[in-house]
Structure formats: C-alpha cells, structure tokens
Design an enzyme around this catalytic site. Structure first.
Site, PDB file in Angstrom:
ATOM      1  N   ASP A 177       0.834  -1.196   0.000  1.00 10.54           N
ATOM      2  CA  ASP A 177       0.000   0.000   0.000  1.00 10.54           C
ATOM      3  C   ASP A 177       0.869   1.247   0.000  1.00 10.54           C
ATOM      4  O   ASP A 177       2.089   1.183   0.181  1.00 10.54           O
ATOM      5  CB  ASP A 177      -1.049  -0.010   1.112  1.00 10.54           C
ATOM      6  CG  ASP A 177      -0.472   0.251   2.490  1.00 10.54           C
ATOM      7  OD1 ASP A 177       0.745   0.476   2.604  1.00 10.54           O
ATOM      8  OD2 ASP A 177      -1.239   0.240   3.457  1.00 10.54           O
ATOM      9  N   ASN A 185      -3.957  12.972   0.721  1.00 11.05           N
ATOM     10  CA  ASN A 185      -5.335  13.464   0.660  1.00 11.05           C
ATOM     11  C   ASN A 185      -5.495  14.759   1.435  1.00 11.05           C
ATOM     12  O   ASN A 185      -6.171  15.700   0.983  1.00 11.05           O
ATOM     13  CB  ASN A 185      -6.299  12.410   1.204  1.00 11.05           C
ATOM     14  CG  ASN A 185      -6.619  11.326   0.191  1.00 11.05           C
ATOM     15  OD1 ASN A 185      -6.706  11.592  -1.002  1.00 11.05           O
ATOM     16  ND2 ASN A 185      -6.786  10.108   0.661  1.00 11.05           N
ATOM     17  N   ASP A 194      -7.188  10.334  -5.610  1.00 13.10           N
ATOM     18  CA  ASP A 194      -7.749   9.430  -6.625  1.00 13.10           C
ATOM     19  C   ASP A 194      -6.810   9.316  -7.826  1.00 13.10           C
ATOM     20  O   ASP A 194      -6.629   8.235  -8.392  1.00 13.10           O
ATOM     21  CB  ASP A 194      -9.116   9.925  -7.085  1.00 13.10           C
ATOM     22  CG  ASP A 194     -10.217   9.599  -6.084  1.00 13.10           C
ATOM     23  OD1 ASP A 194      -9.925   8.917  -5.080  1.00 13.10           O
ATOM     24  OD2 ASP A 194     -11.365  10.017  -6.307  1.00 13.10           O
ATOM     25  N   GLU A 220      -6.128   2.067  -0.187  1.00 15.82           N
ATOM     26  CA  GLU A 220      -4.860   2.249  -0.891  1.00 15.82           C
ATOM     27  C   GLU A 220      -4.012   0.981  -0.874  1.00 15.82           C
ATOM     28  O   GLU A 220      -2.802   1.031  -1.108  1.00 15.82           O
ATOM     29  CB  GLU A 220      -4.064   3.409  -0.277  1.00 15.82           C
ATOM     30  CG  GLU A 220      -3.608   3.196   1.144  1.00 15.82           C
ATOM     31  CD  GLU A 220      -4.587   3.687   2.191  1.00 15.82           C
ATOM     32  OE1 GLU A 220      -4.130   4.052   3.296  1.00 15.82           O
ATOM     33  OE2 GLU A 220      -5.802   3.714   1.915  1.00 15.82           O
TER      34      GLU A 220
END
Length: 300
Positions: A177, A185, A194, A220
């Site tokens: 990940d 974010n 995204d 993620e």
C-alpha cells in the site's frame, strides 16, 4: 464547435433526421462507474436533446459530489456523434484521464470523469448487450483504478492455491500500500488522491504477466498474485515494483507528489497446507512489518 450544426423545430439537425444522429444509435448512454453507492451501474440514456452534467437541480444528470461544479459539462448530439464540452468547471472535465479542450467527440467505451465521479460512454451496435456486459464488469473490476477488485481476487486466489497444492508448484502473493496516503489526501485533496491511485495502477498493470493478477484489495492497498513464482523471483518483482514507484514522481496539476509503497510477501511452495485467506494474511502481516521498519521496503 465546428461541424455540429444546429437543431431546427421539426425533429431535424441541419436537415438530418433525429433518427440518424450518431449513426442511428439514439440508445447511447452513460453508465455510472464510480464512486460506489446506490447509483453505481445506473444507465443514463442519451437522445436527440443536449444534457448537462453537474450538481444543479436542473442538470439532466445530477452528480452529488462537491468537487463537481453546478453546471460542469454538456453532452450534445450531432450527426457525427455525441460531443462532450466542459462548461468552465472548477476542476475540469476528463476523458480517459486526459483533460478535454473544446468539444470532444465521444467514442464507444470512453471514460468521462467530472470531479470524483466517473461514467462510461456506450454507443455500440448492441447497446443492451454492452450495458449488461458493463454491469458484469462492475462486479469484478474496481471502478476507480480499472483493475480487478477484492471479490475477483479472492476467487482467483482460491483457484490458484488449489492448483499450486495439487501440482506442487510455487505461488507468491505480494501485498502493498501507499505510504502516508492520508497525508496526500489532506495536503493535496481527494482529487489528487484518486489520481495517485489511478496512476499507480496504470504504471503497474502494464507490466503484469497475463497469467498473474493485479487487484485492488481495498482503499490504498493492492495485491499481486504471481503464479509459478518462488520466493526469490517474487522478491525481485516486489523490489522492482517498489523502486519503480519511488524513483518516478507522480505529477498532479504541475505539482510533484512523492509516493512510496511498502510491500509484504508470502509464498506457497505447493505442499503447504494453507488456505488462500491464510496466504493473504501472511502477506498482510509482512506488509505491516515493512511499515513498522520504516516504510518504502519489502519484507518477506
């Protein structure tokens, strides 16, 4: 825009009957792909009337997403097909992840993104068959990244574990990940987050062998299933993946976004009495060992 003409009052478009618009495919439609929710998979038919996409109550296709403008984009039918135009939105309109400039003639299968929402344009000869095929795709494909989803991963891994044990052949699983993804974010916004997930998926999936599987596990976190691959070979793949992500920055709106991944590896040599869930759990445990050891590394 050029060569689009204008509609008259008698169901024609510059003398062209409405039935001939877009090659006669008046049953063209948009299908809601992302995000998940009650409207995912919904079909929005396109006809001889222009339609606006946006948050406004007056929009023909309403998008409940704060990153979308009130009147974000417009789809207009012409004798040549359906044109998509951004209507001076705040975040832009994208087709197949490329920003639109002026009027864009949509092609069958194009992906349209406005804000966080993604739609697929269908205008083939058998729209009903294409639509039902798209609905099936939504059950096995992740809408944002367009790679396989968790459901398909579990089914695939169950089969491969059984095959590995039956024929005593090696099988490896790599789970990874993005490091400190929440900070991406928080600092750059969810549109950037995204984008990073999509770009990461695009970079990796083109290098995955046909017999292997690359899937989004959730959030993620991602998984690679490497068929007929032993521990040493899987370590090479994982390290190459880690380095490929770390060495090439992700660019979002002219800003470099530093991204690294942590990876955990688990292997099955064929004779081990282990289930698919146990193999995934072992890879996940090694992933979190990589996190605790400082991130941006592989643990097997």
């Amino acid at each position: 825009m050029s060569n689009t003409g204008s509609k008259s009052g008698n169901d024609t478009w510059v003398g062209v009957p409405v039935a001939m618009l877009s090659g006669g495919h008046l049953d063209a439609c948009l299908v809601h792909i992302y995000p998940s929710g009650p409207t995912r998979g919904r079909r929005y038919p396109l006809s001889s009337d222009a339609v606006v996409l946006g948050r406004s109550d007056a929009a023909g296709i309403q998008v409940q997403d704060n990153s979308c403008s009130r009147n974000h984009a417009r789809i207009e039918p012409t004798p040549a097909g359906f044109y998509l135009t951004d209507t001076k939105s705040l975040n832009g309109t994208f087709v197949n992840d490329q920003p639109t400039r002026g009027a864009y003639l949509l092609q069958d299968g194009d992906y349209i993104r406005i804000g966080n929402a993604i739609y697929r344009f269908l205008a083939g000869g058998n729209i009903e068959a294409e639509y039902h095929e798209e609905i099936y795709r939504l059950t096995i494909i992740d809408g944002l990244t367009q790679i396989h989803n968790h459901r398909y991963l579990v089914e695939f891994l169950d089969r491969e574990v059984a095959r590995s044990q039956r024929h005593q052949r090696p099988l490896s699983v790599v789970m990874f990940d993005l490091d400190k993804f929440k900070a991406v974010n928080d600092q750059f916004g969810h549109l950037c987050g995204d984008y990073v997930l999509r770009e990461l998926s695009n970079r990796i999936r083109h290098s995955v062998r046909r017999e292997d599987l690359f899937a989004r596990y959730g959030g993620e976190e991602f998984t690679l299933v490497l068929v007929e691959t032993n521990r040493e070979q899987a370590l090479e793949v994982a390290e190459r993946l880690r380095q490929g992500v770390a060495d090439k920055p992700f660019w979002f709106e002219s800003m470099p976004i530093p991204v690294t991944v942590s990876l955990g590896l688990a292997c099955l040599e064929g004779e081990d009495p282990i289930t698919a869930d146990q193999l995934l759990k072992k890879a996940d445990e090694n992933l979190y060992k990589a996190k605790r050891a400082g991130r941006n590394r592989v643990v097997a």
